[in-house]
Design a protein around this motif. Structure first.
Motif, short mmCIF file in Angstrom:
data_model
loop_
_atom_site.label_atom_id
_atom_site.label_comp_id
_atom_site.label_asym_id
_atom_site.label_seq_id
_atom_site.Cartn_x
_atom_site.Cartn_y
_atom_site.Cartn_z
N ARG A 137 0.82 -1.21 0.00
CA ARG A 137 0.00 0.00 0.00
C ARG A 137 0.86 1.26 0.00
NH1 ARG A 137 -5.35 -1.22 2.87
NH2 ARG A 137 -5.34 -3.48 3.12
N LEU A 138 0.30 2.33 -0.55
CA LEU A 138 0.89 3.65 -0.40
C LEU A 138 0.50 4.20 0.96
CD1 LEU A 138 -0.22 5.33 -3.77
CD2 LEU A 138 1.76 3.84 -3.41
N CYS A 139 1.33 5.07 1.51
CA CYS A 139 0.93 5.88 2.64
C CYS A 139 0.59 7.26 2.08
CB CYS A 139 2.04 5.98 3.68
SG CYS A 139 1.58 6.97 5.12
N VAL A 140 -0.65 7.67 2.24
CA VAL A 140 -1.15 8.91 1.66
C VAL A 140 -1.40 9.92 2.78
CG1 VAL A 140 -2.96 9.97 0.26
CG2 VAL A 140 -2.27 7.59 -0.17
N PHE A 141 -0.85 11.11 2.63
CA PHE A 141 -1.10 12.20 3.58
C PHE A 141 -2.07 13.19 2.96
CE2 PHE A 141 3.11 10.58 4.72
CZ PHE A 141 2.87 10.26 6.04
N LEU A 142 -3.10 13.52 3.71
CA LEU A 142 -4.20 14.33 3.18
C LEU A 142 -4.22 15.72 3.79
CD1 LEU A 142 -7.01 11.62 3.41
CD2 LEU A 142 -5.74 12.29 1.37
N PRO A 143 -4.50 16.74 2.99
CA PRO A 143 -4.70 18.10 3.53
C PRO A 143 -6.06 18.17 4.23
CG PRO A 143 -5.14 18.07 1.18
CD PRO A 143 -4.62 16.70 1.52
N ASP A 144 -6.28 19.22 4.99
CA ASP A 144 -7.52 19.36 5.76
C ASP A 144 -8.76 19.37 4.87
OD1 ASP A 144 -6.00 19.49 8.03
OD2 ASP A 144 -6.00 21.68 8.13
N TRP A 145 -8.61 19.84 3.64
CA TRP A 145 -9.78 20.01 2.78
C TRP A 145 -10.17 18.74 2.02
CZ3 TRP A 145 -8.32 18.93 -2.17
CH2 TRP A 145 -6.97 19.12 -2.51
N MET A 146 -9.43 17.66 2.19
CA MET A 146 -9.70 16.45 1.41
C MET A 146 -10.08 15.27 2.30
SD MET A 146 -7.26 14.43 -1.36
CE MET A 146 -7.65 15.53 -2.72
N GLU A 147 -11.15 14.57 1.92
CA GLU A 147 -11.56 13.35 2.60
C GLU A 147 -10.93 12.14 1.91
OE1 GLU A 147 -13.30 13.17 5.35
OE2 GLU A 147 -13.53 15.36 5.41
N PRO A 148 -10.73 11.04 2.64
CA PRO A 148 -10.15 9.83 2.03
C PRO A 148 -10.89 9.38 0.78
CG PRO A 148 -10.19 9.60 4.40
CD PRO A 148 -10.93 10.86 4.10
N GLU A 149 -12.23 9.46 0.81
CA GLU A 149 -13.02 9.02 -0.33
C GLU A 149 -12.72 9.85 -1.58
OE1 GLU A 149 -14.25 9.94 2.59
OE2 GLU A 149 -14.71 7.98 3.46
N ASP A 150 -12.43 11.13 -1.38
CA ASP A 150 -12.13 11.99 -2.52
C ASP A 150 -10.80 11.59 -3.16
OD1 ASP A 150 -14.42 13.50 -1.98
OD2 ASP A 150 -13.33 14.81 -0.59
N PHE A 151 -9.86 11.19 -2.34
CA PHE A 151 -8.56 10.78 -2.89
C PHE A 151 -8.68 9.45 -3.61
CE2 PHE A 151 -4.58 8.48 -2.73
CZ PHE A 151 -3.68 9.43 -3.19
N ILE A 152 -9.35 8.49 -2.98
CA ILE A 152 -9.45 7.14 -3.56
C ILE A 152 -10.24 7.16 -4.86
CG2 ILE A 152 -10.45 4.85 -3.20
CD1 ILE A 152 -9.75 5.17 -0.22
N GLY A 153 -11.32 7.94 -4.87
CA GLY A 153 -12.19 7.94 -6.04
C GLY A 153 -11.90 9.04 -7.04
#
Length: 265
Positions: free
Chosen positions: A74-90
């Motif tokens: 798996r990748l380790c993904v770091f997200l900014p405050d404005w992004m939800e995990p679902e937004d990144f995955i999809g």
């Protein structure tokens, strides 16, 4: 504690320190620029090390993602405050894509055959995620940035000619994995006790296997029988396969710990 001291404290060796330094770079970039960032594909042991680093850094928003629900690499993904995990995955810019490799002559090719041919193109293992080998095909998870290499250069695996075509993540067909659910009680959540239950061996026999360094915990060699196992931990024993401690469900009337272990057959 500064960055150098933190990496030194959390790393088991020089190789792991280098991995964690690269993870830290991505974490700091996400924080400073408020953009999503991601690492290369991490092994189970590297994911475990990254999780310890993330905890030490205050649990910044992140996820581990390999392109499908049961991914091992798996990748380790770091997200900014404005992004939800679902937004990144999809989202359209998800860095993981998939390709289907189809042998033309119906040859039975193995995981090793496919991986060897892919790495033979000059790609490093960290760019390639899981390989889902099914009947007459192999679906490869990989970083989008290197997909063109397989699409333009891979035309043979072993002695078999192969056709390489794009595949959406939603169209992945993971091979059916047979498992056995084991419900039992143990006196303690020590590694030797849980592994003995998972692999249906006596505790003394399992202790001997652990001492001889034939067992890994979350992809990391572990020769300490008294190491505590937690829910979600993956135990792999050479020659016996893999099992996962799925649940610790409580304590029996006799004071023993009730566990649910899933063994892969």
């Amino acid at each position: 504690m500064n960055k150098t001291e933190l990496l030194t404290k959390l790393s088991a060796d020089a190789d792991e320190r280098l991995v964690l330094a690269r993870v830290m770079d991505k974490l700091e970039l996400a924080r400073s620029r408020s953009i999503p960032t991601h690492t290369f594909f991490l092994t189970l042991a590297q994911q475990d090390a990254a999780a310890r680093l993330i905890a030490a850094c205050g649990h910044p928003a992140h996820l581990f993602w390999g392109g499908w629900a049961e991914a091992e690499r798996r990748l380790c993904v770091f997200l900014p405050d404005w992004m939800e995990p679902e937004d990144f995955i999809g989202g359209e810019e998800t860095p993981i894509t998939a390709l289907t490799l189809t042998p033309s002559g119906g040859e039975k090719l193995t995981h090793r055959d496919y991986l060897g041919s892919i790495l033979g193109l000059g790609l490093t293992r960290e760019k390639i995620g899981d390989l889902l080998v099914g009947e007459g095909l192999c679906q490869v998870l990989l970083l989008r940035e290197v997909a063109h290499v397989l699409l333009t250069q891979l035309d043979q695996v072993g002695r078999a000619r192969v056709r390489v075509t794009p595949c959406s993540l939603g169209a992945l067909q993971p091979p059916e994995q047979k498992t056995k659910t084991i419900r039992d009680t143990v006196a303690t959540l020590r590694l030797d006790a849980v592994a003995a239950t998972g692999f249906s061996l006596s505790r003394s026999r399992m202790s001997a296997l652990i001492a001889s360094k034939k067992l890994t915990l979350n992809g990391r060699e572990c020769d300490k029988s008294d190491h505590t196992v937690e829910e979600g931990d993956v135990l792999t024993c050479r020659g016996l396969g893999k099992c996962v401690l799925r649940e610790v469900t409580g304590t029996s009337k006799k004071g023993r710990i009730m566990i649910v272990v899933e063994r892969y057959l």
